[in-house]
Structures are given as structure tokens and as C-alpha cells.
Design an enzyme around this catalytic site. Structure first.
Site, short mmCIF file in Angstrom:
data_model
loop_
_atom_site.label_atom_id
_atom_site.label_comp_id
_atom_site.label_asym_id
_atom_site.label_seq_id
_atom_site.Cartn_x
_atom_site.Cartn_y
_atom_site.Cartn_z
N LEU A 256 0.77 -1.12 0.01
CA LEU A 256 -0.04 0.01 -0.08
C LEU A 256 0.93 1.19 0.02
O LEU A 256 0.33 2.30 -0.69
CB LEU A 256 -1.09 0.07 1.18
CG LEU A 256 -1.97 -1.09 1.23
CD1 LEU A 256 -2.91 -1.07 2.40
CD2 LEU A 256 -2.62 -1.47 -0.18
N SER B 77 6.87 -12.78 22.55
CA SER B 77 8.05 -12.64 23.36
C SER B 77 8.18 -11.23 23.63
O SER B 77 7.70 -10.31 22.87
CB SER B 77 9.18 -13.00 22.64
OG SER B 77 9.61 -12.23 21.56
N TYR C 17 -8.34 -0.96 13.82
CA TYR C 17 -8.43 -1.55 15.30
C TYR C 17 -7.59 -0.71 16.08
O TYR C 17 -7.36 -1.05 17.41
CB TYR C 17 -7.83 -3.17 15.30
CG TYR C 17 -6.43 -3.64 14.35
CD1 TYR C 17 -5.36 -2.57 14.52
CD2 TYR C 17 -6.25 -4.74 13.97
CE1 TYR C 17 -4.23 -3.02 13.95
CE2 TYR C 17 -5.04 -5.04 13.47
CZ TYR C 17 -3.94 -4.17 13.37
OH TYR C 17 -2.76 -4.69 12.68
N PRO D 36 -6.46 2.16 5.92
CA PRO D 36 -7.01 1.12 4.71
C PRO D 36 -7.90 0.10 5.25
O PRO D 36 -7.64 -0.46 6.27
CB PRO D 36 -5.63 0.69 4.12
CG PRO D 36 -4.56 1.17 5.08
CD PRO D 36 -5.06 1.83 6.16
N GLY D 37 -8.92 -0.32 4.47
CA GLY D 37 -9.61 -1.56 4.73
C GLY D 37 -8.79 -2.73 4.11
O GLY D 37 -7.68 -2.47 4.00
C1 HXC Z 1 6.03 -14.66 16.18
C2 HXC Z 1 7.80 -13.10 15.48
C3 HXC Z 1 7.37 -13.12 14.23
C4 HXC Z 1 5.84 -13.93 14.02
C5 HXC Z 1 8.99 -11.96 13.98
N1 HXC Z 1 8.83 -12.18 15.47
N2 HXC Z 1 8.22 -12.37 13.38
N3 HXC Z 1 7.25 -13.54 16.54
N4 HXC Z 1 5.45 -14.53 14.90
N5 HXC Z 1 5.90 -13.99 12.57
C6 HXC Z 1 9.52 -11.90 16.73
C7 HXC Z 1 10.96 -12.68 16.52
O1 HXC Z 1 11.06 -13.82 16.82
C8 HXC Z 1 11.86 -11.53 17.60
O2 HXC Z 1 11.66 -12.09 19.01
C9 HXC Z 1 11.18 -10.51 17.36
O3 HXC Z 1 10.03 -10.51 16.50
C10 HXC Z 1 12.00 -9.39 16.49
O4 HXC Z 1 12.33 -10.19 15.26
P1 HXC Z 1 13.14 -9.76 14.20
O5 HXC Z 1 13.16 -10.57 13.02
O6 HXC Z 1 14.79 -9.53 14.63
O7 HXC Z 1 12.62 -8.17 13.87
P2 HXC Z 1 12.99 -7.46 12.62
O8 HXC Z 1 13.59 -8.03 11.30
O9 HXC Z 1 13.31 -5.96 13.08
O10 HXC Z 1 11.45 -7.28 12.16
C11 HXC Z 1 10.51 -8.36 11.77
C12 HXC Z 1 9.06 -8.11 11.52
C13 HXC Z 1 9.17 -7.12 10.37
C14 HXC Z 1 8.51 -7.52 12.71
C15 HXC Z 1 8.40 -9.48 11.20
O11 HXC Z 1 9.91 -7.64 9.24
C16 HXC Z 1 7.51 -6.99 9.70
O12 HXC Z 1 6.71 -6.69 10.38
N6 HXC Z 1 7.42 -7.26 8.55
C17 HXC Z 1 5.92 -7.25 8.04
C18 HXC Z 1 5.92 -5.75 7.39
C19 HXC Z 1 4.36 -5.51 7.05
O13 HXC Z 1 3.93 -6.30 6.29
N7 HXC Z 1 3.65 -4.71 7.49
C20 HXC Z 1 2.28 -4.17 7.21
C21 HXC Z 1 1.37 -4.95 7.93
S1 HXC Z 1 -0.31 -4.42 7.55
P3 HXC Z 1 12.65 -12.88 19.96
O14 HXC Z 1 11.90 -12.91 21.09
O15 HXC Z 1 12.68 -13.99 19.13
O16 HXC Z 1 13.85 -12.14 19.73
C22 HXC Z 1 -0.72 -4.08 8.97
C23 HXC Z 1 -2.26 -3.59 8.94
C24 HXC Z 1 -3.06 -4.11 9.72
O17 HXC Z 1 -0.06 -3.61 9.84
C25 HXC Z 1 -3.62 -5.58 9.19
C26 HXC Z 1 -4.57 -6.35 9.83
C27 HXC Z 1 -4.63 -7.79 9.29
#
Ligand code: HXC
Length: 302
Positions: A40, A125, A167, A208-209
Site C-alpha cells: 500500500l 515474546s 483496530y 486502509p480496509g
Molecule cells: C512471532 C515473530 C514473528 C512472527 C518476528 N517475530 N516475526 N514472532 N511470529 N511471525 C519476533 C522474533 O522472533 C523476535 O523476537 C522479534 O519478533 C524481532 O524479530 P526480528 O526478525 O529480529 O525483527 P525485525 O527484522 O526487526 O522485524 C521483523 C518483522 C518485520 C516484525 C516481522 O519484518 C515485519 O513486520 N514485516 C512485515 C511488514 C508488514 O507487512 N507490515 C504491514 C502490515 S499491515 P525474539 O523474542 O525471538 O527475539 C498492517 C495493517 C493491519 O499492519 C493488518 C490487519 C490484518
């Protein structure tokens, strides 16, 4: 898209490449978009570019930067890409230095970058919680702060659009970290609009929806599919009887930051065909977040 009963739902939007704003509305402006290389954020950046803006895409990922560059070049606009982790205040400063070197101070900031993944709250975590809040809320603040300080020093007007989530109002079961962070982002819109309005800086939110796109993370897409079947089958689960077209979100963003919306500030605009208001006394049966995510019973040693 229409339902089988013949009710039409909300009409489809005008085609790609059109806009409610005059051509050239953003000529001479630069728009800084965090997370603008995918999904987006990229869709929003494209609509600004179509209206004449130069775009700066900021992202942690070189792949995402390359994708952002290609998308903006494809609509014939100028683009700069900067590697930046928005949790790092110094990196944010360096990203704005690079933007200024290339185009001058951006007039518009779109805070789109956010972290998210589904998880039962009890399974998060401490670092997982911190990471999502740090990127989504703290990062949004750090980028806004850097942008505003430069405009305050220069005495120049500016506009910020923060991408939010509905949310923020309702709570987000399965997304406690992101929902809490987005509630903070919405609250920041309201605070900063008042603090910075006297200096000519407008601050709004944009929610966004459901806008299906190829860059959705697997876990978010799979969660949506589990709740509603394949993405293209989600239309009849929306009051609009269709999902969003990405350009519709881009149009809203370009309106909010345009000269035609100068008196709109501190507002968060939801672009979701009223989906988030679809709450009644008779909702679908409760399924726990653990069951939705196939987690099984919670065990303390997990
Ligand atoms: C559980 C998770 C995880 C997962 C990461 N962690 N992914 N825990 N399930 N899928 C945990 C890791 O184990 C670690 O904890 C901590 O988070 C940090 O992880 P890192 O990989 O070191 O972090 P980093 O690389 O800085 O970030 C990873 C990420 C990020 C948070 C997953 O890359 C990310 O969010 N990517 C997606 C981006 C995205 O699509 N954003 C838009 C979303 S849409 P520990 O304890 O192990 O150290 C949105 C709108 C709402 O938000 C949608 C509603 C449906």
C-alpha cells in the site's frame, strides 16, 4: 463485483491513471514515503507521482527500494531511494539529508512503514512486542519529528499522512502489539496536528480496509484466507460487496496532503467501505485467537 442476490454494492472506482485532483497538483513537490517500495505504501507513492510529485522511498530492504524505484520510474516521475530503519533516529536524519540533497526538503511525509504479524498476545515474546511497537509507533514518531523539525526551522508548510488501522479504535484480537501501536499512531495524529498546526504543518491519518496486494506477508494473507477463503472471495464479506482498489487509497492520501484539504487536520480517514463498522449483536461464533492460528492449548513452558 456484485452479490448473487443482485444487490450491487458500492460501484467500482474510476480507472487507474485518473484522479479527482487536477493534473500537476504535486508539481515541484517531494513526497517522502516510508515503506514505499511495496504494497500500500507503493500504491500511495504512485498516485502522488502521477500528480507530479518527486518521490523518496525509505525502506530497510534493498529489494523493496528497487521495487519502489521501478514503480515510480514506470509512471515517469523522479525518484530517490534511501535505506533507513525508522527505529534509528540517526538513520532517519541521514535519510532526510539524502532526500534534501536530491530534491530539497520534502513537503509531504507519508508514514506508511509498519511491522506486523498475527500472534496470540500470550505468545508474544518481549522482543516481538517491542519490535512491532518500535517500528510502528516509535518509528512513526521519529520520522515525524525529523520532518517537522526541518520544516519548523525553515518556516515552511508541510503535510503528514500517517497510515493507521481501524483496530486502533476497536482493539485487534490476534494483533495486540500492532493494534496498540496503531492506537498510538492515531493519537499522535491528534496531538501533532494541534502542536504543529500553528507552524503550517497539517497532520492526518489514513486507514486502509481490505486492499489485497501481492506484497502481503504470508501469515497475514493466510489469516485472511482462513477467515474468508481466497482473497478474491472476500467481496461478499464487505458491506461494499467488493474489496478496495489500491488507487482508491492513493487518491485519499493525495487529497489529504493537497491544497484542497488544507483545513483538514487531526483527522483520520477510514477508506474501507464501512467494513470496520460492521458490528452487531449477532456476530459469527467466537473462535479463540489460538484456534484461529492453530496454536493448541497454551502451555507455560512455551
Ligand atoms: C512471532 C515473530 C514473528 C512472527 C518476528 N517475530 N516475526 N514472532 N511470529 N511471525 C519476533 C522474533 O522472533 C523476535 O523476537 C522479534 O519478533 C524481532 O524479530 P526480528 O526478525 O529480529 O525483527 P525485525 O527484522 O526487526 O522485524 C521483523 C518483522 C518485520 C516484525 C516481522 O519484518 C515485519 O513486520 N514485516 C512485515 C511488514 C508488514 O507487512 N507490515 C504491514 C502490515 S499491515 P525474539 O523474542 O525471538 O527475539 C498492517 C495493517 C493491519 O499492519 C493488518 C490487519 C490484518
Amino acid at each position: 463485483m456484485s452479490s448473487e442476490s443482485g444487490t450491487p454494492g458500492l460501484p467500482a472506482p474510476p480507472p487507474t491513471g485518473t484522479s479527482a485532483l487536477p493534473a500537476g497538483t504535486y508539481d515541484g513537490d517531494t513526497v517522502f514515503v516510508t515503506g514505499g517500495g511495496t504494497g500500500l505504501g507503493k500504491a500511495i507513492a504512485i498516485e502522488f507521482a502521477r500528480l507530479g510529485a518527486s518521490i523518496v522511498v525509505a525502506s530497510r530492504s534493498s529489494d523493496h527500494l528497487a521495487a519502489g524505484r521501478a514503480a515510480i520510474e514506470a509512471v515517469g516521475a523522479e525518484v530517490e531511494v534511501v535505506e533507513c530503519d525508522i527505529r534509528d533516529a540517526e538513520a532517519v536524519g541521514a535519510a532526510f539529508d539524502a532526500a534534501e540533497d536530491r530534491f530539497g526538503l520534502p513537503r509531504v511525509l507519508v508514514n506508511n512503514a509498519a511491522a506486523n504479524f498475527p500472534s496470540p498476545a500470550e505468545d508474544l515474546s518481549p522482543n516481538a512486542w517491542r519490535t512491532v511497537v518500535d517500528i510502528t509507533l516509535n518509528g512513526t514518531f521519529l520520522v515525524s519529528r525529523e520532518f517537522a523539525r526541518r520544516h519548523l526551522a525553515a518556516g515552511s508548510p508541510a503535510s503528514i499522512v500517517n497510515v493507521g488501522a481501524s483496530y486502533a479504535w476497536t482493539g485487534g484480537p490476534g494483533f495486540a502489539h500492532s493494534a496498540a501501536a496503531k492506537a498510538g499512531v492515531k493519537n499522535l495524529v491528534e496531538t501533532l496536528a494541534v502542536e504543529w498546526g500553528p507552524f503550517g504543518i497539517q497532520v492526518n491519518g489514513l486507514v486502509p480496509g481490505l486492499f489485497p496486494h501481492e506484497d502481503m506477508t504470508d501469515d497475514i494473507r493466510e489469516g485472511l484466507e482462513q477467515a474468508g477463503g481466497p482473497m478474491d472471495g472476500h467481496a461478499d464479506r464487505q458491506p461494499a460487496l467488493r474489496v478496495g482498489e489500491r488507487r482508491e487509497l492513493g487518491w485519499a492520501a493525495t487529497f489529504l496532503a493537497s491544497p484542497y484539504a488544507r483545513f483538514i487536520s487531526g483527522h483520520t480517514l477510514v477508506v474501507d467501505g464501512a467494513n470496520w463498522q460492521r458490528r452487531t449483536l449477532a456476530n459469527p461464533p467466537i473462535t479463540t485467537v489460538r484456534d484461529q492460528l492453530g496454536r493448541g492449548a497454551f502451555l507455560l513452558e512455551d
